[in-house]
Design a protein around this motif. Sequence first.
Motif, PDB file in Angstrom:
ATOM      1  N   ASP A 107      10.309  -6.613  38.603  1.00 14.45           N
ATOM      2  CA  ASP A 107      10.748  -7.281  39.829  1.00 14.45           C
ATOM      3  C   ASP A 107      12.198  -6.931  40.192  1.00 14.45           C
ATOM      4  O   ASP A 107      12.603  -7.088  41.351  1.00 14.45           O
ATOM      5  CB  ASP A 107      10.626  -8.803  39.682  1.00 14.45           C
ATOM      6  N   LEU A 108      12.969  -6.472  39.206  1.00 12.85           N
ATOM      7  CA  LEU A 108      14.385  -6.183  39.449  1.00 12.85           C
ATOM      8  C   LEU A 108      14.580  -5.048  40.441  1.00 12.85           C
ATOM      9  O   LEU A 108      15.613  -4.952  41.103  1.00 12.85           O
ATOM     10  CB  LEU A 108      15.084  -5.838  38.126  1.00 12.85           C
ATOM     11  N   LEU A 109      13.578  -4.184  40.548  1.00 12.66           N
ATOM     12  CA  LEU A 109      13.692  -3.031  41.450  1.00 12.66           C
ATOM     13  C   LEU A 109      13.753  -3.445  42.915  1.00 12.66           C
ATOM     14  O   LEU A 109      14.235  -2.691  43.757  1.00 12.66           O
ATOM     15  CB  LEU A 109      12.518  -2.082  41.219  1.00 12.66           C
ATOM     16  N   ALA A 110      13.268  -4.631  43.217  1.00 19.69           N
ATOM     17  CA  ALA A 110      13.246  -5.096  44.608  1.00 19.69           C
ATOM     18  C   ALA A 110      14.516  -5.849  44.995  1.00 19.69           C
ATOM     19  O   ALA A 110      14.610  -6.343  46.127  1.00 19.69           O
ATOM     20  CB  ALA A 110      12.031  -5.992  44.828  1.00 19.69           C
ATOM     21  N   HIS A 111      15.477  -5.933  44.094  1.00 15.16           N
ATOM     22  CA  HIS A 111      16.666  -6.754  44.346  1.00 15.16           C
ATOM     23  C   HIS A 111      17.903  -5.908  44.630  1.00 15.16           C
ATOM     24  O   HIS A 111      17.961  -4.723  44.300  1.00 15.16           O
ATOM     25  CB  HIS A 111      16.939  -7.660  43.137  1.00 15.16           C
ATOM     26  N   GLN A 112      18.892  -6.553  45.246  1.00 17.11           N
ATOM     27  CA  GLN A 112      20.197  -5.933  45.444  1.00 17.11           C
ATOM     28  C   GLN A 112      21.000  -6.025  44.151  1.00 17.11           C
ATOM     29  O   GLN A 112      20.863  -6.986  43.395  1.00 17.11           O
ATOM     30  CB  GLN A 112      20.942  -6.630  46.587  1.00 17.11           C
ATOM     31  N   TRP A 113      21.869  -5.007  43.949  1.00 14.98           N
ATOM     32  CA  TRP A 113      22.594  -4.925  42.686  1.00 14.98           C
ATOM     33  C   TRP A 113      24.086  -4.735  42.909  1.00 14.98           C
ATOM     34  O   TRP A 113      24.530  -4.210  43.928  1.00 14.98           O
ATOM     35  CB  TRP A 113      22.051  -3.769  41.838  1.00 14.98           C
ATOM     36  N   ILE A 114      24.836  -5.166  41.892  1.00 17.75           N
ATOM     37  CA  ILE A 114      26.281  -4.982  41.849  1.00 17.75           C
ATOM     38  C   ILE A 114      26.584  -4.186  40.582  1.00 17.75           C
ATOM     39  O   ILE A 114      26.110  -4.535  39.489  1.00 17.75           O
ATOM     40  CB  ILE A 114      27.013  -6.331  41.805  1.00 17.75           C
ATOM     41  N   GLY A 115      27.337  -3.109  40.724  1.00 16.08           N
ATOM     42  CA  GLY A 115      27.617  -2.272  39.560  1.00 16.08           C
ATOM     43  C   GLY A 115      28.880  -1.459  39.722  1.00 16.08           C
ATOM     44  O   GLY A 115      29.597  -1.550  40.728  1.00 16.08           O
ATOM     45  N   SER A 116      29.151  -0.619  38.726  1.00 19.23           N
ATOM     46  CA  SER A 116      30.392   0.155  38.709  1.00 19.23           C
ATOM     47  C   SER A 116      30.237   1.557  39.281  1.00 19.23           C
ATOM     48  O   SER A 116      31.219   2.291  39.386  1.00 19.23           O
ATOM     49  CB  SER A 116      30.920   0.257  37.275  1.00 19.23           C
ATOM     50  N   GLY A 117      29.007   1.966  39.620  1.00 15.31           N
ATOM     51  CA  GLY A 117      28.824   3.310  40.144  1.00 15.31           C
ATOM     52  C   GLY A 117      27.616   3.406  41.053  1.00 15.31           C
ATOM     53  O   GLY A 117      26.945   2.411  41.349  1.00 15.31           O
ATOM     54  N   GLN A 118      27.340   4.635  41.505  1.00 13.95           N
ATOM     55  CA  GLN A 118      26.249   4.862  42.448  1.00 13.95           C
ATOM     56  C   GLN A 118      24.881   4.552  41.849  1.00 13.95           C
ATOM     57  O   GLN A 118      23.974   4.124  42.543  1.00 13.95           O
ATOM     58  CB  GLN A 118      26.270   6.319  42.927  1.00 13.95           C
ATOM     59  N   ALA A 119      24.735   4.756  40.553  1.00 19.52           N
ATOM     60  CA  ALA A 119      23.459   4.487  39.889  1.00 19.52           C
ATOM     61  C   ALA A 119      23.703   3.642  38.649  1.00 19.52           C
ATOM     62  O   ALA A 119      24.672   3.861  37.916  1.00 19.52           O
ATOM     63  CB  ALA A 119      22.756   5.789  39.507  1.00 19.52           C
ATOM     64  N   LEU A 120      22.851   2.657  38.448  1.00 17.02           N
ATOM     65  CA  LEU A 120      22.966   1.770  37.295  1.00 17.02           C
ATOM     66  C   LEU A 120      21.691   1.906  36.471  1.00 17.02           C
ATOM     67  O   LEU A 120      20.590   1.639  36.954  1.00 17.02           O
ATOM     68  CB  LEU A 120      23.153   0.324  37.764  1.00 17.02           C
ATOM     69  N   LEU A 121      21.849   2.350  35.231  1.00 14.78           N
ATOM     70  CA  LEU A 121      20.711   2.511  34.327  1.00 14.78           C
ATOM     71  C   LEU A 121      20.598   1.270  33.460  1.00 14.78           C
ATOM     72  O   LEU A 121      21.495   0.972  32.668  1.00 14.78           O
ATOM     73  CB  LEU A 121      20.893   3.763  33.465  1.00 14.78           C
ATOM     74  N   LEU A 122      19.523   0.565  33.620  1.00 17.65           N
ATOM     75  CA  LEU A 122      19.310  -0.672  32.871  1.00 17.65           C
ATOM     76  C   LEU A 122      18.395  -0.402  31.684  1.00 17.65           C
ATOM     77  O   LEU A 122      17.333   0.217  31.817  1.00 17.65           O
ATOM     78  CB  LEU A 122      18.663  -1.739  33.751  1.00 17.65           C
ATOM     79  N   GLU A 123      18.815  -0.866  30.518  1.00 15.24           N
ATOM     80  CA  GLU A 123      17.954  -0.834  29.330  1.00 15.24           C
ATOM     81  C   GLU A 123      17.886  -2.261  28.808  1.00 15.24           C
ATOM     82  O   GLU A 123      18.863  -2.792  28.268  1.00 15.24           O
ATOM     83  CB  GLU A 123      18.519   0.101  28.264  1.00 15.24           C
TER      84      GLU A 123
END
Length: 299
Positions: free
Chosen positions: A183-199
């Motif tokens: 479900d996280l793929l459908a949400h807006q995100w805040i991060g430190s760069g253009q792409a955020l890799l979640l594990e």
Amino acid sequence: MDDDWKRLALFAEVVRAGSLSAAARRLGISTSAVSQQLRVLEQAHGVTLLHRTTRKIAVTEAGARLADHCQAMVDAADRARQQLTLARDAPQGELRISAPVGFARHVAPALAPLLAAHPGLTLRLLVDDAMIDLVDARVDLALRAGRLADSTWVARRLCSFEMLLCAAPAYLARAGVPQAPADLLAHQWIGSGQALLLELSGATGTVERLRVEPRAMSNNQLSLQQLCVAGLGLTLAVRADVEDELRSGRLVPVLPGWRGPPIPVWAVTPQRDGQPAKVRHAAAAIERYLLTVPGAIVD
């Protein structure tokens, strides 16, 4: 020159001891070695310092004048050695610490007892998310989090911090509460760069890997927290950094059964050996404090 200094110090010891044999016993060498070194000193400078007999010595006028200067030299060397001992055993002088903006909040409570106990110790805290050069900035101790780049600096792991997903209640009320990692793929995100890799690791050991593109970005951890509190999306945060927001309800955990990989915390110094007491005591004080912070993990 080094040998000359040693012979001058030996001459001062002879005058203070009153005989060659007494000086030899104090220095742990033979009487003949003392006599030989004094003879070399006299010959090198063309002056007689002592009149010797089988029973006693008599200091010449030139020797008496020299003895005062030699004793002052020895006393100065002793004071210098005492300063080295103090630097090794007692925290004193200026302690220069570098820390990221989000991490600096832990430095004051960690070091307050140390500063209170040692009035001769002062603190200069350099707060910057940039990886400054420790030598150029004359930093004694740097606090770093995450993966470290290869360098000649020395890093010691203090602990690790728990990572969790969180969001502002207003954002979740608007966008919905995720029920599963997908479900996280459908949400807006805040991060430190253009792409955020979640594990993300689940309670049963299951690992989910996702790639998301943040809508709001910053290279400053405190700014990321503020953006999250403002309701601009989800973020993966260090629990210790957002503990106050979690307690106040300004942020809430998302998918509490899932965690990101713990983030290691390091004490980094320019060199390994000969660390002054101020650095050793400060690193130990910070480590003790960090282990009391919510979300800290003993490595």
